[in-house]
Write a protein that holds these residues in place. Structure first.
Motif, mmCIF file in Angstrom:
data_model
loop_
_atom_site.group_PDB
_atom_site.id
_atom_site.type_symbol
_atom_site.label_atom_id
_atom_site.label_comp_id
_atom_site.label_asym_id
_atom_site.label_seq_id
_atom_site.Cartn_x
_atom_site.Cartn_y
_atom_site.Cartn_z
ATOM 1 N N ALA A 294 26.958 65.535 7.757
ATOM 2 C CA ALA A 294 28.110 65.438 7.063
ATOM 3 C C ALA A 294 29.286 64.905 8.222
ATOM 4 O O ALA A 294 30.023 63.989 7.896
ATOM 5 N N GLN A 295 29.251 65.730 9.225
ATOM 6 C CA GLN A 295 30.357 65.479 10.373
ATOM 7 C C GLN A 295 30.135 64.016 10.775
ATOM 8 O O GLN A 295 31.031 63.320 10.801
ATOM 9 N N ALA A 296 28.713 63.617 11.321
ATOM 10 C CA ALA A 296 28.459 62.440 11.693
ATOM 11 C C ALA A 296 28.903 61.408 10.837
ATOM 12 O O ALA A 296 29.451 60.200 11.051
ATOM 13 N N LEU A 297 28.321 61.329 9.551
ATOM 14 C CA LEU A 297 28.502 60.236 8.649
ATOM 15 C C LEU A 297 29.788 60.001 8.152
ATOM 16 O O LEU A 297 30.417 58.893 7.874
ATOM 17 N N VAL A 298 30.639 61.237 8.011
ATOM 18 C CA VAL A 298 31.987 61.086 7.452
ATOM 19 C C VAL A 298 32.894 60.556 8.359
ATOM 20 O O VAL A 298 33.566 59.624 8.315
ATOM 21 N N GLY A 299 32.629 60.697 9.826
ATOM 22 C CA GLY A 299 33.550 60.200 10.743
ATOM 23 C C GLY A 299 33.469 58.758 11.208
ATOM 24 O O GLY A 299 34.105 58.173 11.336
ATOM 25 N N ALA A 300 32.096 58.508 11.062
ATOM 26 C CA ALA A 300 31.701 57.098 11.055
ATOM 27 C C ALA A 300 32.322 56.349 10.035
ATOM 28 O O ALA A 300 32.954 55.243 10.367
ATOM 29 N N ALA A 301 32.399 56.818 8.848
ATOM 30 C CA ALA A 301 33.010 55.947 7.780
ATOM 31 C C ALA A 301 34.550 56.046 7.881
ATOM 32 O O ALA A 301 34.970 54.714 7.541
ATOM 33 N N LEU A 302 34.990 56.996 8.109
ATOM 34 C CA LEU A 302 36.536 56.856 8.436
ATOM 35 C C LEU A 302 36.934 55.902 9.479
ATOM 36 O O LEU A 302 37.959 55.200 9.341
ATOM 37 N N GLY A 303 36.040 55.872 10.439
ATOM 38 C CA GLY A 303 36.496 54.844 11.669
ATOM 39 C C GLY A 303 36.091 53.603 11.284
ATOM 40 O O GLY A 303 36.934 52.854 11.651
ATOM 41 N N ALA A 304 35.392 53.440 10.375
ATOM 42 C CA ALA A 304 35.017 52.185 9.747
ATOM 43 C C ALA A 304 35.975 51.573 8.626
ATOM 44 O O ALA A 304 35.800 50.480 8.235
ATOM 45 N N GLY A 305 36.951 52.408 8.350
ATOM 46 C CA GLY A 305 37.976 52.109 7.322
ATOM 47 C C GLY A 305 37.533 52.223 5.766
ATOM 48 O O GLY A 305 38.116 52.024 5.056
#
Length: 446
Positions: A294-305
């Motif tokens: 969840a950490q990796a996927l959520v962080g990446a999604a938020l970084g991608a806007g």
């Protein structure tokens, strides 16, 4: 030129396969150390009670040090994942460089402090005598691996941020495999090696830890990122680390208090408490692998806007973790008369285990949701809220009930009611925060 983020960042919620691809190797990393520690105990145990007790004392101190700096892993994952989601792999790797400098500096400081205070601390825990001497000899060597432990934590952090959990598993397994080969060789003097006894276990630990750390550092160098320290990024990582450290200390205060109170109800109560708590900790590791995904996927999604995508990830991973926890609860309910006997045949302990055992079964579905939501909020970099939620849950729920159990003689039922209340309060806090959507701020890490 910035690279594009992984395909899984955008679009529909990630599939079970995508989540498993991150979670299963992460579980291997989480499980590797406990498994090696069991092997180490088995090797040293054949030297006698003094050596085994010395290992327990020294290992307790080393483990306490390592547990307080896990922010190097969790905090770095959150920040690196943001950059990765924004398509800037170079900046994501740079977070790993800065975290590694921080790990090296903190590790050297840990060596200096522990070497200075080792004797009085070990003597206080072991109450002096030969056990203290054995523990001191082990700790003075083993603490030399502190920078390596911290470098591996930082390495796990930035690689998870890049959604790469397979290389960290290989690095950690190689390190522990070498330690496992060296441990009996140096402890018993096999194959012409010097027979070092208990210190041989410490040497094996240090060699394996530095090997894993070297592999993580090599992975950074291969990325060809600038290796110079960056004060602004270091400062930002320390701020997040401060919040996560306070959160970790709250956990420690609760669990130490629980063990202290359980001991007041007799040896059988303490033994039963520890058996169930160790199982609880193991199951937490299993569920934590999904939180890491969840950490990796959520962080990446938020970084991608992609705030909406991050929310889809949150719902999907929370569902998976809760279902997994329900399955585990069913298995442990079915094994309630069998599994405890794998740990003890003492009738008094088996009788005492019944109470915390059913608390464990009832808590697991709650824990599944809580750990997943922890991963979501950590991936979003919401460390200050996590700190406050954990402190409030501990101060309102866990600690008062633990000490009330001692005052009113509630026994293990009171202690585990405190733990249950702690989990329920955390579910309320992190659930409300997740539903509010205030955590889903987009953009790369600042």
């Amino acid at each position: 030129m910035a690279e594009s983020p992984a395909e899984g960042v955008r679009g529909a919620a990630p599939s079970s396969r995508a989540i498993a691809a991150l979670a299963l190797p992460a579980l291997g990393v989480l499980a590797a150390e406990p498994l090696y520690l069991l092997f180490d105990l088995a090797v040293v145990g054949r030297l006698g009670a003094i050596s085994l007790a010395g290992l327990a004392v020294g290992g307790l101190i080393l483990g306490l040090v390592a547990s307080q700096v896990t922010f190097l892993s969790y905090g770095t994952t959150a920040r690196a994942a943001r950059h990765y989601g924004a398509g800037d792999r170079r900046a994501a790797v740079a977070e790993g460089v800065q975290a590694s400098w921080l790990a090296l500096g903190l590790g050297v400081a840990v060596i200096a402090v522990v070497q200075l205070i080792a004797r009085p601390v070990v003597s206080a825990i072991a109450d002096g005598g030969p056990v203290a001497d054995a523990g001191l000899s082990w700790l003075r060597i083993a603490i030399l691996g502190a920078p390596a432990i911290l470098l591996s934590l930082a390495g796990n952090g930035w690689m998870r941020g890049l959604q790469d959990t397979r290389r960290p598993l290989r690095f950690v397994v190689v390190g522990f495999a070498v330690s496992a080969l060296l441990c009996p060789t140096l402890v018993y003097g096999w194959f012409g090696a010097p027979e070092l006894g208990l210190p041989g276990s410490a040497v094996a630990n240090v060699v394996g830890q530095w090997l894993a750390a070297t592999l993580f550092c090599r992975a950074l160098i291969v990325e060809k990122a600038p290796l110079t320290p960056h004060p602004t990024v270091l400062r930002a990582q320390l701020v997040m680390g401060r919040d996560l450290l306070v959160r970790s200390l709250a956990f420690q205060a609760c669990f130490i208090s629980a063990a202290t109170v359980a001991a007041r109800f007799g040896a059988a109560a303490l033994a039963a408490h520890q058996v169930v708590l160790q199982l609880w900790s193991f199951l937490a590791l299993v569920l934590d692998s999904l939180a890491i995904a969840a950490q990796a996927l959520v962080g990446a999604a938020l970084g991608a806007g992609q705030a909406d995508h991050a929310k889809l990830v949150a719902r999907r991973v929370t569902l998976f973790s809760t279902v997994a926890a329900l399955v585990l609860a069913g298995l442990f309910a079915a094994g309630s008369t069998i599994v405890p006997r794998l740990f003890t045949d003492d009738p008094a302990v088996l009788h005492a285990i019944v109470v915390p055992w059913w608390f464990l079964v009832a808590q697991l579905p709650i824990a599944g949701a809580v750990f997943a939501l922890d991963g979501v909020l950590l991936g979003a970099g919401d460390a200050a809220f996590m700190r406050n939620a954990t402190l409030a849950s501990a101060l309102i729920g866990f600690l008062p009930l633990i000490w009330a159990s001692l005052a009113f003689g509630w026994g293990l039922a009171g202690i585990w009611t405190g733990l249950s209340t702690f989990l329920v309060l955390r579910l309320v806090f992190v659930g409300a925060r997740t539903l509010s959507g205030r955590w889903a701020t987009t953009g790369a890490a600042s």
